[in-house]
Design an enzyme around this catalytic site. Structure first.
Site, PDB file in Angstrom:
ATOM      1  N   GLU A 128       0.830  -1.192   0.000  1.00  0.00           N
ATOM      2  CA  GLU A 128       0.000   0.000   0.000  1.00  0.00           C
ATOM      3  C   GLU A 128       0.878   1.260   0.000  1.00  0.00           C
ATOM      4  OE1 GLU A 128      -3.526   1.773   2.956  1.00  0.00           O
ATOM      5  OE2 GLU A 128      -2.217   0.142   3.618  1.00  0.00           O
TER       6      GLU A 128
ATOM      7  N   LYS B 111      -9.009   2.525  -2.042  1.00  0.00           N
ATOM      8  CA  LYS B 111      -9.303   1.867  -0.766  1.00  0.00           C
ATOM      9  C   LYS B 111     -10.699   2.242  -0.310  1.00  0.00           C
ATOM     10  CE  LYS B 111      -7.059   1.226   3.766  1.00  0.00           C
ATOM     11  NZ  LYS B 111      -5.839   1.581   4.535  1.00  0.00           N
TER      12      LYS B 111
ATOM     13  N   CYS C 267      -5.528  -3.068   2.289  1.00  0.00           N
ATOM     14  CA  CYS C 267      -5.316  -3.115   3.734  1.00  0.00           C
ATOM     15  C   CYS C 267      -6.598  -3.275   4.552  1.00  0.00           C
ATOM     16  CB  CYS C 267      -4.553  -1.876   4.177  1.00  0.00           C
ATOM     17  SG  CYS C 267      -3.798  -2.076   5.823  1.00  0.00           S
TER      18      CYS C 267
END
Length: 638
Positions: free
Chosen positions: A46, A115, A170
């Site tokens: 990330e 994300k 994540c």
């Protein structure tokens, strides 16, 4: 990628915070290494182009422009390199800042996945900078192209059947409603996760649990890559804890704090097979998805993945002990219910001094102990005949005596000879009638003895024998409850050994040790010099091979060529390729030809993920053709 195997890589480069130029160089270097190792899906952490720990620097336009420019350079670097690559970076669109995973392949940016879940708790302050990503994709300008931007993007390989890749970032893995769930239900067989998960005490174990459970629940391959060395340690430390899992099994993980690349060989065909098997996998999400095509060179993946020779037996000692204890409990509690239901207190079991009857007797003893019944209610019947040796006869007797059950002997020689005279069978003609006549006589004795005491005949045959049809129809094939029918031969041996190791009785342990050391045999042919002349594995092949074939055919859905390929890897140095292929062909012929015996099996407990009961896992017609399987097997090495 032939036969569904695809090598993937989880990569953690050593970065510099807020230095996209340096980081691009590191990423390209690691990318080159992964490509050279044969990886076709390569995942970086990330925000790795800038570093996850930039803080307020994420708001600086100079950093954002530099990151986008370096992404274009990385995309160009992938040209001619045969891999789908995921790289993390910050991106601005329409006045908002997003934490994005970019998918690049062969010189192009294929898609941008923002994300979806932005954490702002504990040590995380992403909400200060980043906006949660949109689910439904739309086009955004990147370079001179319009690129799909959104969470609901899948990358579908046009020339590798079933290879569809979805992406999470994540925190998306840690939430209740993860994007990966929708990806998998929409067809993704591989999920990648670009992460920057810092280390705290115990967090690595929880992270591993999340990855394994996601891959199990979603029946997929899962590639998890995390930030590591080079990130700021102002307040937290990142360990680069990379993991690769498949269907709940961890294939590889990195030693933390090492900035290592790990590789895993995912089996897309097995993933598809498991999804076909599971009828409750789920419905496709109603949300809109964009599916982006890509292509890879189809070639044979060099397998680093290992295949244990005994897939039914855990490799570590603690796992074996736990497995043995659980199976013995399943067997004994299954039999316990049958006795409770019938109200009977007598069990009849034929004891030969071999492995299977030994295990069945041990299970029956455990059952009677659970019920509080006297072990004398167990009638252990030994039935010597033409092939019985002193060793097995004595072991059968000693076993019954040390366990405290009732030992009975019925010599069936005369009865079999009378039967042979009745049907005109030459006593010196050692054919199938000679052998099966003995087996059926033994079963008749057991059934009639059970009638005398209003008891149950306990079946001894194991799952490997059922798979090969290595049982006499209406002979040892039949019983009133078969406790071993779900246990493969390779596991029977470990169950008997475990019992001996844990029984606390030196005399019993000694008998069991000698049983374990005795060759597997039906003892239906006369001995030679007092020793067993008929060894089962000389006739039908090694049980460790057949159990291996059975597992990968039924549990994993492998076709013959793929079973052969992984068997060569597993048994390298133990069996030659010709030997493996010979017994593989025998396995398929017998498995299909002998289904009629399995179609009328007595009741018995299922103990593992592979089972042959016609009322449960294997509803297979007795007259199914083996042609397709044999044609592929015959074509191997041709």
């Amino acid at each position: 990628m032939n036969q569904g195997f695809i090598k993937v890589a989880a990569v953690t480069p050593k970065i510099r915070v807020a230095d996209p130029v340096h980081n691009r160089k590191e990423i390209c270097g690691k990318l080159e290494e992964a490509c050279a190792a044969g990886a076709k899906i390569i995942v970086f952490p990330e925000l790795c182009l800038t570093g996850y720990t930039c803080g307020e620097l994420f708001l600086q336009e100079i950093l954002l422009k530099a990151a986008s420019a370096r992404l274009q350079e990385i995309a160009e670097y992938t040209r001619g390199r045969d891999a789908l690559v995921f790289v993390g970076l910050p991106m601005e669109y329409d006045g908002r800042l997003y934490n994005v995973a970019a998918a690049v392949q062969d010189g192009e940016v294929l898609g941008l996945i923002p994300k979806a879940n932005i954490p702002s708790y504990g040590e995380f302050y992403e909400g200060r900078h980043f906006t949660p990503g949109n689910r439904e994709p739309f086009l955004v300008p990147f370079g001179e192209k319009q690129v799909p931007f959104g969470t609901n993007i899948l990358f579908c390989c046009e020339n590798v059947h079933g290879l569809t890749v979805g992406c999470e970032v994540c925190e998306d893995l840690w939430v209740a409603d993860s994007p990966g769930t929708g990806h998998a239900l929409k067809g993704a067989t591989v999920l990648v996760n670009l992460s920057a998960s810092n280390e705290t005490i115990g967090k690595d174990a929880y992270r591993e649990l999340l990855v394994k459970s996601a891959s199990a629940r979603l029946i997929c391959g899962y590639v998890y890559t995390s930030a590591g060395e080079g990130e700021s340690t102002q307040d937290v430390v990142f360990g680069g804890h990379n993991l690769i899992a498949e269907n709940g099994i961890l294939l590889a993980q990195v030693k933390k704090f090492t900035c290592q690349t790990i590789y895993g060989d995912l089996d897309v065909e097995k993933i598809l097979s498991d999804r076909r098997r599971m009828g409750t996998f789920g419905r496709e999400p109603r949300e809109a998805y964009v599916k982006i095509p890509f292509r890879l060179k189809v070639e044979e993946t060099r397998l680093d993945r290992t295949f244990g020779r005994l897939p039914f037996v855990p490799e570590d000692a603690a796992g074996r002990e736990e497995r043995c204890q659980e199976i013995l409990s399943i067997q004994s509690y299954g039999l316990k219910k049958r006795f409770e239901h019938t109200g009977l207190s007598s069990a009849v079991i034929g004891v030969s001094g071999g492995l299977d009857s030994t295990l069945a007797l041990l299970v029956t003893v455990r059952t009677f102990d659970l019920l509080g019944l006297s072990r004398k209610g167990i009638r252990a019947v030994t039935m010597p005949c033409f092939g019985t040796t002193d060793r097995t006869y004595e072991n059968a007797c000693r076993l019954a005596e040390t366990l405290g059950v009732t030992l009975e002997e019925v010599d069936i020689r005369e009865a079999v000879e009378v039967h042979f005279r009745d049907i005109g069978q030459d006593r010196e003609k050692h054919d199938v009638t000679y052998e099966n006549g003995q087996a059926r006589e033994r079963t008749q004795v057991l059934m009639d003895v059970a009638n005398q005491s209003n008891g149950l005949v306990i079946g001894t045959g194991d799952m490997s024998e059922l798979a090969l049809g290595w049982a006499t129809y209406n002979g040892d094939h039949m019983s009133m409850y078969g406790v071993n029918g779900g246990v493969p031969k390779t596991l029977v041996r470990h169950l008997v050994k475990y019992y001996g190791d844990t029984c606390g009785d030196r005399e019993l342990a000694g008998v069991l040790e000698d049983v374990l050391d005795t060759p597997v045999s039906p003892e239906l042919l006369p001995p030679v010099d007092g020793k067993i002349s008929q060894k089962t594995e000389d006739l039908v092949g090694p049980y460790e091979l057949h159990d291996f074939f059975l597992y990968y055919m039924l549990r994993c859905g492998y076709p013959p060529a793929k079973v052969y390929r992984v068997a060569k890897l597993a048994f390298a140095g133990r069996y030659g390729d010709e030997t493996i292929l010979k017994w593989l062909k025998v396995f398929y012929r017998r498995f299909f030809a002998q289904q009629f015996k399995r179609s009328c099996l007595p009741d018995g407990p299922k103990v593992g993920s592979v089972a042959l009961s016609p009322r449960g896992d294997l509803r297979m017609p007795s007259d199914a053709s083996v042609r397709l399987w044999m044609e592929e097997a015959e074509a191997i090495n041709s």
